[in-house]
Design an enzyme around this catalytic site. Sequence first.
Site, PDB file in Angstrom:
ATOM      1  N   SER A  43       0.839  -1.203   0.000  1.00 25.16           N
ATOM      2  CA  SER A  43       0.000   0.000   0.000  1.00 25.16           C
ATOM      3  C   SER A  43       0.872   1.251   0.000  1.00 25.16           C
ATOM      4  CB  SER A  43      -0.948   0.003   1.198  1.00 25.16           C
ATOM      5  OG  SER A  43      -0.235  -0.184   2.393  1.00 25.16           O
ATOM      6  N   ASN A  76       2.006   1.692  -3.654  1.00 27.48           N
ATOM      7  CA  ASN A  76       1.072   1.701  -4.777  1.00 27.48           C
ATOM      8  C   ASN A  76      -0.275   2.369  -4.528  1.00 27.48           C
ATOM      9  OD1 ASN A  76       2.855   0.104  -6.431  1.00 27.48           O
ATOM     10  ND2 ASN A  76       2.361  -1.583  -5.073  1.00 27.48           N
ATOM     11  N   TYR A  77      -0.676   2.497  -3.269  1.00 23.94           N
ATOM     12  CA  TYR A  77      -2.038   2.980  -3.020  1.00 23.94           C
ATOM     13  C   TYR A  77      -2.113   4.265  -2.207  1.00 23.94           C
ATOM     14  CZ  TYR A  77      -3.804  -1.427  -4.838  1.00 23.94           C
ATOM     15  OH  TYR A  77      -4.116  -2.485  -5.657  1.00 23.94           O
ATOM     16  N   LEU A  78      -0.991   4.654  -1.589  1.00 19.81           N
ATOM     17  CA  LEU A  78      -1.047   5.816  -0.700  1.00 19.81           C
ATOM     18  C   LEU A  78      -0.372   7.015  -1.343  1.00 19.81           C
ATOM     19  CD1 LEU A  78      -0.208   3.974   2.622  1.00 19.81           C
ATOM     20  CD2 LEU A  78      -2.439   4.810   1.863  1.00 19.81           C
TER      21      LEU A  78
END
Length: 573
Positions: free
Chosen positions: A527, A530-532
Amino acid sequence: PLGLGMGSGGCGRWEEEKKEDGVKWMQLEHRGPYFVPLYEPLPEDVQFYYDGKPLKLSLATEEIATFYAKMLHHEYTTKEIFQNNFFHDWRKGMTSEEQEIIKDLDKCDFREIHKYFVEQNEARKALPKEEKQKLKEEADKIQEEYGYCILDGHREKIANFKTEPPGLFRGRGEHPKMGMLKKRIMPEDVTINCSRDSKIPEPPEGHKWKEVRFDNTVTWLASWTENINNSLKYIMLNPSSKLKGEKDWQKYEVARRLKDVVHEIRAQYRRDWKSKEIKKRQRAVALYFIDKLALRAGNEKEEGETADTVGCCSLRVEHIQLHPQLDGQEHVVEFDFLGKDSIRYYNKVSVEKPVFRNLQLFMKNKDPTDDLFDHLTTTFLNKHLQHLMDGLTAKVFRTYNASITLQEQLKALTNPEDNVAGKLLSYNRANRAVAILCNHQRSIPKTFAKSMQVLQEKIDTKKKQVEEAQEEVKKAEDEYEDTKDAKAEANVEKKKKLLKRLEEQLAKLNIQATDKEENKQIALGTSKLNYLDPRISVAWCKKFGIPIERIYNKTQREKFAWAIDMAGEDFEF
């Protein structure tokens, strides 16, 4: 083109002249991929045995045998499907004489070959410092030559400039193709992409490229098709490059745009729960799961080609159970399925009543293996999302919900009075909330128990030191009571200072142990990378005076250079 507001802070390199739509570069020059060295035969005294007798293998057969031998003590080689796939592909590479003899994997003895590679490995580790330095210099030379390209006048780093070596395919989870032979990539398999006026890379001597392209609407430098899943592999730029940085930044800007319309989208799917069309109802329930639980969309796949993993749209009836009441909660849905990379998703969630009712309806008169959302495809869902907001896909929901969760958790958990270690514990806890939301798990590291034991021993030692220091302080205070002289008073201060330092060290070790224990089954990295939105973390560091290197290592700081340049302490996602 990035028609985006900059947030606070300037950012030169990310803001150069914009190119026309679809064009990614004007100039691209590179050396092409670095091909891994050819196979070196085993020494004469390292032998393969069949049915107890030594058997000299042809070169191609021997090479494939070494792939299996290297993995001899790996969990993979105990799996029947791995063994069968390997043996099938290995026999295809044998000479007809070898095929006549080698008919049973159980009679094959790879132990001597395995031992040879273990010893090679140990020898490499035991090399003197100068030798290791020499090897490092050779690797650096290859990196210098092949690891960079010129893109629009900038020298940019390439991420993966080497072709993948041949070996046995592993796959994640129970992949039906595990054990198959990954073939060696040859120049004849490779398509090169560069600019027309650049120095076109030379293929290795005696070889030629499959094709040379001049396509400036894509960002890859070379590509080939791998033989296991027939998927395309690419050589791409390093995440720290300007091109990747822009793409990353755009991704988070799209997620930030979702923030402005998410309330409307939620109101819309709530209305659709009551729609007259079953297709719309299914879409609305799926979207609720994607939004609330950060599930992946789940694409349609070829059967038998990949492991049986699903996402939201491909859920089957057997993957959920409905409980009108469970553990004191109403309308509970119990999920249990294998998601991406065969990671199990298990969760019990209390949902809104209309969702529960709809699920009962979708499951009515169906077999366990039937699709839950039988009227829904990812294409239909994504078309709808695109209609709701330009650039919206299921993944954007994951990015949005992950980033917003991190920001809210950091606000709730950070205590400005804490020391750096305490604040970092809060950061990891906020990151963990996101990893749990996204179901980023890992198996407990093999070294976990050992390293935890070492840490516990450190804590015990430190506790003893603190107790001794407390005794010392008491002694010094008694002495000062008796004498009241300045020297004794100074001694009290000195002992108190030492005690305070030891107590701080003990607190820090205790925090480390808590953090380690809480994180043993959670993978924080996925995360984080890639997501934060990295600007949330950068702003948090700047606001609370935490050095950025405590959150991001060197590689990550290069990848997120754009965010470090851009975000001030007051950045809001």
